[in-house]
Every structure is written in structure tokens, then in C-alpha cells.
Write a protein that holds these residues in place. Structure first.
Motif, PDB file in Angstrom:
ATOM      1  N   GLY A   1      18.825  12.791 -63.521  1.00  0.00           N
ATOM      2  CA  GLY A   1      19.745  13.017 -64.620  1.00  0.00           C
ATOM      3  C   GLY A   1      19.273  14.165 -65.484  1.00  0.00           C
ATOM      4  N   GLY A   2      19.968  14.378 -66.594  1.00  0.00           N
ATOM      5  CA  GLY A   2      19.605  15.444 -67.505  1.00  0.00           C
ATOM      6  C   GLY A   2      20.360  15.314 -68.807  1.00  0.00           C
ATOM      7  N   SER A   3      19.788  15.825 -69.869  1.00  0.00           N
ATOM      8  CA  SER A   3      20.340  15.682 -71.208  1.00  0.00           C
ATOM      9  C   SER A   3      21.372  16.774 -71.505  1.00  0.00           C
ATOM     10  N   LYS A   4      22.486  16.362 -72.076  1.00  0.00           N
ATOM     11  CA  LYS A   4      23.441  17.314 -72.621  1.00  0.00           C
ATOM     12  C   LYS A   4      22.960  17.731 -74.005  1.00  0.00           C
ATOM     13  N   ALA A   5      23.079  19.012 -74.329  1.00  0.00           N
ATOM     14  CA  ALA A   5      22.633  19.507 -75.632  1.00  0.00           C
ATOM     15  C   ALA A   5      23.636  19.154 -76.722  1.00  0.00           C
TER      16      ALA A   5
ATOM     17  N   ILE B   1      13.962  12.030 -71.041  1.00  0.00           N
ATOM     18  CA  ILE B   1      15.008  11.910 -72.054  1.00  0.00           C
ATOM     19  C   ILE B   1      16.262  12.500 -71.426  1.00  0.00           C
ATOM     20  N   ASP B   2      17.047  11.632 -70.802  1.00  0.00           N
ATOM     21  CA  ASP B   2      18.288  12.052 -70.155  1.00  0.00           C
ATOM     22  C   ASP B   2      19.502  11.837 -71.046  1.00  0.00           C
TER      23      ASP B   2
ATOM     24  N   VAL C   1      21.597  25.645 -84.281  1.00  0.00           N
ATOM     25  CA  VAL C   1      20.405  25.098 -83.618  1.00  0.00           C
ATOM     26  C   VAL C   1      20.845  24.104 -82.552  1.00  0.00           C
ATOM     27  N   LEU C   2      20.301  24.265 -81.334  1.00  0.00           N
ATOM     28  CA  LEU C   2      20.561  23.367 -80.219  1.00  0.00           C
ATOM     29  C   LEU C   2      19.477  22.298 -80.149  1.00  0.00           C
ATOM     30  N   TYR C   3      19.875  21.094 -79.765  1.00  0.00           N
ATOM     31  CA  TYR C   3      18.926  20.000 -79.584  1.00  0.00           C
ATOM     32  C   TYR C   3      19.117  19.452 -78.175  1.00  0.00           C
ATOM     33  N   VAL C   4      18.032  19.371 -77.405  1.00  0.00           N
ATOM     34  CA  VAL C   4      18.142  18.933 -76.021  1.00  0.00           C
ATOM     35  C   VAL C   4      16.876  18.176 -75.620  1.00  0.00           C
ATOM     36  N   GLY C   5      17.045  17.142 -74.812  1.00  0.00           N
ATOM     37  CA  GLY C   5      15.922  16.370 -74.307  1.00  0.00           C
ATOM     38  C   GLY C   5      15.487  16.860 -72.936  1.00  0.00           C
ATOM     39  N   PHE C   6      14.198  16.653 -72.620  1.00  0.00           N
ATOM     40  CA  PHE C   6      13.646  17.104 -71.345  1.00  0.00           C
ATOM     41  C   PHE C   6      12.950  15.950 -70.636  1.00  0.00           C
TER      42      PHE C   6
END
Length: 388
Positions: free
Chosen positions: A188-192, A233-234, A198-203
Motif C-alpha cells: 500500500g501507500g499513503s495519499k498526501a 504508514i499507509d 505544505v504537503l503531508y505524507v506517510g512513508f
């Protein structure tokens, strides 16, 4: 219809008449009250297989949330591509073949559809026709939903590379790459999310990172999930005012300051998907197999619903109804105030995609584990006591 009155013969003639009328009126009032009661009904309007051919091989993941674009519902599967259907009839309108299909949800603006695919490309597609406008090679499968903002599309590839592309042309504007040394990772993967440039995104290394949307430079980063098993962090960060709600897969739900990246509060129980903000509540689907209603200000639990098996998808709320899928079970409907079960339906092989709701028509769309697209009519209906 027959109305029965109990007659007491010792009463005077006037009392006899009054007693009979009273019982008659009472019976009518009771019938009227029952007639105003409602029941919650769940009916299948139509169902369509989204694959070009029957899948006789390895079961793949189907978790793209259906998109409603004008008269169309657009659905990708994890096998062979993307299809579009008429929302009312379910008739096929177009099909776009893509090798190994499309897992993540897509973004849409007007007649343009944006999504990452498992063939190592990111696509811009004309939503009304399925015609490809441009494609961008990531050279690895793409598992996260994109974000569209002011003519730029942002997305995270399967190799932990975060891209910013010009939405009109597909030209790369910048990228941010992050290393993950873990041996195992959740698919999976996190949507920003974005706020004030400012962008916030999980990895997948358990970090929440704030990036400058114009340049990709790091504003701040916060290590949240330190687990040795799955640090991913998806879930998409959810912005609510100056706060971010974000969860690690088998970790916790965190409330974080958007400006400074400081943890304000946390509650046990990780998640694969984003929280849903509803008034002063958070609806939270956990990897422990629960759907919880929490107080937004401190995470205190209001109610919870425990699945028999599997994990729930992200929650959608409409008209006081909570809708979500169970990875190894059913499409469930709960009362948003109490968490009480209202109704459900079983598509077979579970549900991994968050449902899509057409609130005006009380219709819910989702793709099942078998890659079948369902259109479900769900809502309150008045009981008809004249029908057998």
C-alpha cells in the motif's frame, strides 16, 4: 381491515358508544404509529464483473474505490485494467486494458482521471472515453492514491519515491526519495494531504513528512511507528484545522500539530486507512478488526463495532449511516450515533475497497474481492402494512 372492540354490557348506552369509539381510536392510533415506522433495506441494484476474462489464477487485490464521474461509475481492478459503467443501468461504457491492473484509488477533476498502475506507469485518462492523455514511467508498481492541487498531481510510488507532476502534461516537477531498510512492508501507500502550501505524507519507514509543495524540500519530519514488524504508514493524513490525524499500520492513531509536527495525543490501535471526520467525531477503522467512534478532541472512545474476522475498510458516512467493507466478510451499515448494526450484504470473498456513496440516491458502490462491481441501494424505507 377489521377493528375489534371489547364491549362491556353493564355500561349505559352512552358509555357503550364512548367505549367503542375509544377503542376504535386507540386501534387507529396504534396502526398509524406502526405505519410511520421505517425499516433499513439493503438491495442489489446491479453487479458486473470488471475483468475482461474470468480470473482462474492467483487471487489479486482489488481495493480501488469506485469513482462517480457524471453518469459514469469508474472502477479499476488489480488484474487487467479500468472499466466505466452507466451508474443507473450498469451497462459497460469503456474498458482500458492495463497489465496487472490498478490497485489504488484514483483522483478526478472535470473529465480527467489520474491513477497509478501496477505496470510501472502513472496515467492521465479522459474519464468520458477511457482515452490515455499521457503516462509517466515510475518503473515500479504504484500503490497510493494521488492528490490533485492547483494543476499538480502528487503521488507516492512503490519504491518510496514521492513525485510532483504537471497534471496537464505529465512532466516531472520534482521528486522526494526516502530509504526504508525494513525487510517486510505492507502492500500500500499513503495519499498526501496539503495545507497552506505544505504537503503531508506517510512513508513505509514509519515517518510522517511535511514537504514544501513547490520545491519538495522537507519542512519537518516525525518518526511515529517504531515497530519491528510493520512500520508502514499507509493511511492518508487527514487535516482538520491545524491538526493532522494519521495512523500506522499496527501502531496507533496520532493527532499531530500541522505547523510543528508535534504529537498532541495518541490512542492504541493502528489502521490501514484514513480516519473519517464526522462533526465532533472520528470514525476509525483499525487493523485490530474494529470500527470505532472517537471524540475528536482527545481520542476517547464513544462506541466500537468488532468484526468477526478480517479488518474494515475506511468508513463512509451518509444520512446518519456508517458504511464500510470487511476484508473477509460483508458490506456493513451501522448507526453513526450508537454503532448499532442496521443491515449488511455478503458479496463473497470480502471487500478491500472503501465504498463510494451516491447520497442523493441512497446508492453505494464497491468492488468485491472477486473483482465484481456492486451497486447497492441502502436506506430507510417506510413499512407498508397493507402489503402481505
Amino acid at each position: 381491515m377489521k377493528f375489534k372492540s371489547r364491549l362491556i354490557f353493564s355500561l349505559s348506552p352512552l358509555a357503550f358508544v364512548l367505549a367503542g369509539c375509544s377503542t376504535f381510536n386507540s386501534t387507529m392510533e396504534g396502526w398509524s404509529s406502526r405505519n410511520n415506522k421505517r425499516t433499513f433495506e439493503v438491495k442489489t441494484a446491479w453487479v458486473r464483473s470488471t475483468t475482461a476474462e474470468d480470473n482462474l489464477g492467483f487471487r489479486k487485490i482489488n481495493r480501488m474505490t469506485p469513482l462517480l464521474v457524471g453518469p459514469l461509475v469508474i472502477q479499476g481492478n488489480g488484474m487487467d485494467g479500468v472499466t466505466a459503467y452507466d451508474r443507473e443501468s450498469g451497462n459497460l461504457k469503456w474498458r482500458l486494458p492495463i497489465v496487472n491492473g490498478v490497485e489504488p484509488s484514483a483522483a478526478v477533476i472535470r473529465d480527467r482521471l489520474f491513477f497509478g498502475a501496477s505496470d510501472g506507469n502513472f496515467y492521465s485518462v479522459e474519464a468520458s472515453t477511457g482515452r490515455v492523455q499521457w503516462s509517466f514511467p515510475t518503473k515500479i508498481e504504484n500503490l497510493s492514491e494521488p492528490l490533485l492541487e492547483e494543476g499538480v498531481v502528487y503521488f507516492l510510488s512503490g519504491s518510496n519515491v514521492f513525485y510532483a507532476l504537471d497534471a496537464a502534461t505529465g512532466k516531472q516537477l520534482w521528486l522526494y526519495s526516502r530509504q526504508d531498510t525494513a525487510q517486510f512492508s505492507i502492500r500500500g501507500g499513503s495519499k498526501a494531504a496539503i495545507r497552506n502550501g505544505v504537503l503531508y505524507v506517510g512513508f513505509s519507514d514509519g515517518s510522517l513528512v511535511a514537504l514544501n509543495a513547490k520545491t519538495g524540500n522537507v519542512v519537518w519530519e516525525l518518526q511515529l511507528n517504531h515497530n519491528k514488524r510493520f512500520r508502514d504508514i499507509d493511511a492518508a493524513p487527514v487535516l482538520d484545522g491545524d491538526q493532522i490525524y494519521i495512523a500506522g499500520y499496527d501502531d496507533k492513531l496520532y493527532c499531530v500539530s500541522a505547523d510543528k509536527g508535534e504529537i498532541l495525543w495518541r490512542v492504541d490501535g493502528g489502521s490501514y486507512s484514513a480516519v473519517t471526520v464526522f462533526g465532533d467525531r472520528l470514525l476509525y477503522a483499525t487493523t485490530n478488526g474494529e470500527v470505532q467512534a472517537l471524540k475528536k478532541q482527545n481520542g476517547e472512545k464513544i462506541w466500537s463495532y468488532k468484526l468477526k474476522e478480517g479488518i474494515p475498510t475506511q468508513v463512509k458516512v451518509f444520512k446518519g449511516i456508517v458504511a464500510f467493507g470487511e476484508s473477509q466478510g460483508r458490506l456493513q451499515f451501522l448507526d453513526v450515533t450508537t454503532g448499532k448494526v442496521l443491515g449488511d450484504m455478503d458479496p463473497g470473498r470480502g471487500i478491500l475497497s472503501s465504498p463510494q456513496v451516491d447520497e442523493k440516491n441512497n446508492r453505494v458502490y464497491f468492488i468485491s474481492g472477486e473483482a465484481n462491481l456492486y451497486a447497492i441501494d441502502a436506506g430507510w424505507v417506510k413499512q407498508d402494512y397493507f402489503k402481505e
